[in-house]
Design a protein around this motif. Sequence first.
Motif, PDB file in Angstrom:
ATOM      1  N   VAL A  81      57.019  49.159 136.275  1.00  0.00           N
ATOM      2  CA  VAL A  81      58.016  48.847 135.247  1.00  0.00           C
ATOM      3  C   VAL A  81      57.425  47.739 134.396  1.00  0.00           C
ATOM      4  O   VAL A  81      57.054  46.690 134.907  1.00  0.00           O
ATOM      5  N   PHE A  82      57.315  47.982 133.076  1.00  0.00           N
ATOM      6  CA  PHE A  82      56.691  46.956 132.235  1.00  0.00           C
ATOM      7  C   PHE A  82      57.446  46.665 130.958  1.00  0.00           C
ATOM      8  O   PHE A  82      56.959  45.959 130.078  1.00  0.00           O
ATOM      9  N   GLY A  83      58.651  47.172 130.855  1.00  0.00           N
ATOM     10  CA  GLY A  83      59.458  46.885 129.676  1.00  0.00           C
ATOM     11  C   GLY A  83      60.904  47.241 129.930  1.00  0.00           C
ATOM     12  O   GLY A  83      61.234  47.868 130.947  1.00  0.00           O
ATOM     13  N   GLN A  84      61.780  46.824 129.018  1.00  0.00           N
ATOM     14  CA  GLN A  84      63.205  47.070 129.188  1.00  0.00           C
ATOM     15  C   GLN A  84      63.860  47.238 127.822  1.00  0.00           C
ATOM     16  O   GLN A  84      63.652  46.413 126.935  1.00  0.00           O
ATOM     17  N   VAL A  85      64.646  48.294 127.671  1.00  0.00           N
ATOM     18  CA  VAL A  85      65.468  48.480 126.476  1.00  0.00           C
ATOM     19  C   VAL A  85      66.650  47.523 126.599  1.00  0.00           C
ATOM     20  O   VAL A  85      67.290  47.465 127.652  1.00  0.00           O
ATOM     21  N   TYR A  86      66.927  46.753 125.555  1.00  0.00           N
ATOM     22  CA  TYR A  86      68.067  45.840 125.557  1.00  0.00           C
ATOM     23  C   TYR A  86      69.129  46.253 124.559  1.00  0.00           C
ATOM     24  O   TYR A  86      70.259  45.783 124.614  1.00  0.00           O
ATOM     25  N   ASP A  87      68.771  47.113 123.643  1.00  0.00           N
ATOM     26  CA  ASP A  87      69.694  47.547 122.598  1.00  0.00           C
ATOM     27  C   ASP A  87      69.304  48.963 122.211  1.00  0.00           C
ATOM     28  O   ASP A  87      68.133  49.324 122.306  1.00  0.00           O
ATOM     29  N   GLY A  88      70.263  49.757 121.786  1.00  0.00           N
ATOM     30  CA  GLY A  88      69.953  51.108 121.340  1.00  0.00           C
ATOM     31  C   GLY A  88      70.119  52.168 122.421  1.00  0.00           C
ATOM     32  O   GLY A  88      69.477  53.218 122.374  1.00  0.00           O
ATOM     33  N   TYR A  89      70.982  51.899 123.382  1.00  0.00           N
ATOM     34  CA  TYR A  89      71.203  52.883 124.448  1.00  0.00           C
ATOM     35  C   TYR A  89      71.773  54.187 123.900  1.00  0.00           C
ATOM     36  O   TYR A  89      71.553  55.247 124.483  1.00  0.00           O
ATOM     37  N   ASP A  90      72.459  54.122 122.760  1.00  0.00           N
ATOM     38  CA  ASP A  90      72.950  55.345 122.136  1.00  0.00           C
ATOM     39  C   ASP A  90      71.782  56.240 121.717  1.00  0.00           C
ATOM     40  O   ASP A  90      71.841  57.466 121.836  1.00  0.00           O
ATOM     41  N   VAL A  91      70.693  55.619 121.270  1.00  0.00           N
ATOM     42  CA  VAL A  91      69.494  56.379 120.889  1.00  0.00           C
ATOM     43  C   VAL A  91      68.854  56.983 122.140  1.00  0.00           C
ATOM     44  O   VAL A  91      68.466  58.156 122.146  1.00  0.00           O
ATOM     45  N   LEU A  92      68.756  56.192 123.199  1.00  0.00           N
ATOM     46  CA  LEU A  92      68.211  56.683 124.466  1.00  0.00           C
ATOM     47  C   LEU A  92      68.990  57.907 124.937  1.00  0.00           C
ATOM     48  O   LEU A  92      68.409  58.925 125.321  1.00  0.00           O
ATOM     49  N   ASP A  93      70.320  57.825 124.891  1.00  0.00           N
ATOM     50  CA  ASP A  93      71.155  58.941 125.330  1.00  0.00           C
ATOM     51  C   ASP A  93      71.011  60.162 124.423  1.00  0.00           C
ATOM     52  O   ASP A  93      71.011  61.299 124.899  1.00  0.00           O
ATOM     53  N   ALA A  94      70.843  59.927 123.118  1.00  0.00           N
ATOM     54  CA  ALA A  94      70.656  61.046 122.185  1.00  0.00           C
ATOM     55  C   ALA A  94      69.334  61.759 122.451  1.00  0.00           C
ATOM     56  O   ALA A  94      69.269  62.995 122.447  1.00  0.00           O
ATOM     57  N   VAL A  95      68.273  60.998 122.688  1.00  0.00           N
ATOM     58  CA  VAL A  95      66.967  61.600 122.987  1.00  0.00           C
ATOM     59  C   VAL A  95      67.058  62.388 124.287  1.00  0.00           C
ATOM     60  O   VAL A  95      66.586  63.522 124.384  1.00  0.00           O
ATOM     61  N   ALA A  96      67.685  61.804 125.300  1.00  0.00           N
ATOM     62  CA  ALA A  96      67.819  62.489 126.591  1.00  0.00           C
ATOM     63  C   ALA A  96      68.668  63.751 126.480  1.00  0.00           C
ATOM     64  O   ALA A  96      68.470  64.702 127.235  1.00  0.00           O
ATOM     65  N   GLY A  97      69.581  63.770 125.520  1.00  0.00           N
ATOM     66  CA  GLY A  97      70.460  64.922 125.350  1.00  0.00           C
ATOM     67  C   GLY A  97      69.943  65.978 124.384  1.00  0.00           C
ATOM     68  O   GLY A  97      70.618  66.979 124.131  1.00  0.00           O
ATOM     69  N   ALA A  98      68.736  65.790 123.857  1.00  0.00           N
ATOM     70  CA  ALA A  98      68.174  66.748 122.904  1.00  0.00           C
ATOM     71  C   ALA A  98      67.965  68.108 123.576  1.00  0.00           C
ATOM     72  O   ALA A  98      67.556  68.188 124.737  1.00  0.00           O
ATOM     73  N   ALA A  99      68.255  69.152 122.848  1.00  0.00           N
ATOM     74  CA  ALA A  99      68.039  70.509 123.363  1.00  0.00           C
ATOM     75  C   ALA A  99      66.555  70.734 123.602  1.00  0.00           C
ATOM     76  O   ALA A  99      65.705  70.298 122.811  1.00  0.00           O
ATOM     77  N   THR A 100      66.226  71.399 124.716  1.00  0.00           N
ATOM     78  CA  THR A 100      64.827  71.655 125.070  1.00  0.00           C
ATOM     79  C   THR A 100      64.596  73.137 125.314  1.00  0.00           C
ATOM     80  O   THR A 100      65.529  73.895 125.580  1.00  0.00           O
ATOM     81  N   ASP A 101      63.321  73.530 125.258  1.00  0.00           N
ATOM     82  CA  ASP A 101      62.964  74.916 125.536  1.00  0.00           C
ATOM     83  C   ASP A 101      62.737  75.100 127.045  1.00  0.00           C
ATOM     84  O   ASP A 101      62.982  74.194 127.834  1.00  0.00           O
ATOM     85  N   SER A 102      62.249  76.254 127.434  1.00  0.00           N
ATOM     86  CA  SER A 102      62.056  76.568 128.852  1.00  0.00           C
ATOM     87  C   SER A 102      60.991  75.686 129.515  1.00  0.00           C
ATOM     88  O   SER A 102      60.936  75.602 130.740  1.00  0.00           O
ATOM     89  N   ASN A 103      60.151  75.027 128.706  1.00  0.00           N
ATOM     90  CA  ASN A 103      59.138  74.106 129.240  1.00  0.00           C
ATOM     91  C   ASN A 103      59.601  72.654 129.183  1.00  0.00           C
ATOM     92  O   ASN A 103      58.806  71.740 129.362  1.00  0.00           O
TER      93      ASN A 103
END
Length: 122
Positions: A81-103
Amino acid sequence: LYPLRGALCMANRGSDTNGSQFFIVQADASTILDMEEQLAALGMTLQEYMEQIGGAELTDEALELYEEYGGTPWLHMAHTVFGQVYDGYDVLDAVAGAATDSNDVPEEEVVIETITIFTYGE
């Protein structure tokens, strides 16, 4: 450092592989509380589960941090562990929720356009 929600981590693919994977932990506190509830139904605490799977010892202090902030206790002491997000968790959640393909590749390209690196407290 613990892999709490927002932790920037690196996983090594093994000795002499020169392979690594970078990731940001997205699991929030509800993930930990749900996990504890499921383990309690089995008569086990999260700390006992960690011992059973051969994970690092989970202190009471670390457990409290995971319960408050979320994270991945099953990766406790397993990756760097070498860093920490302190702001922008909404962006983190949006990226994690992005639609993905079979790979598991995002259907639409996800690009970090800006990033600020600083020492916390400055």
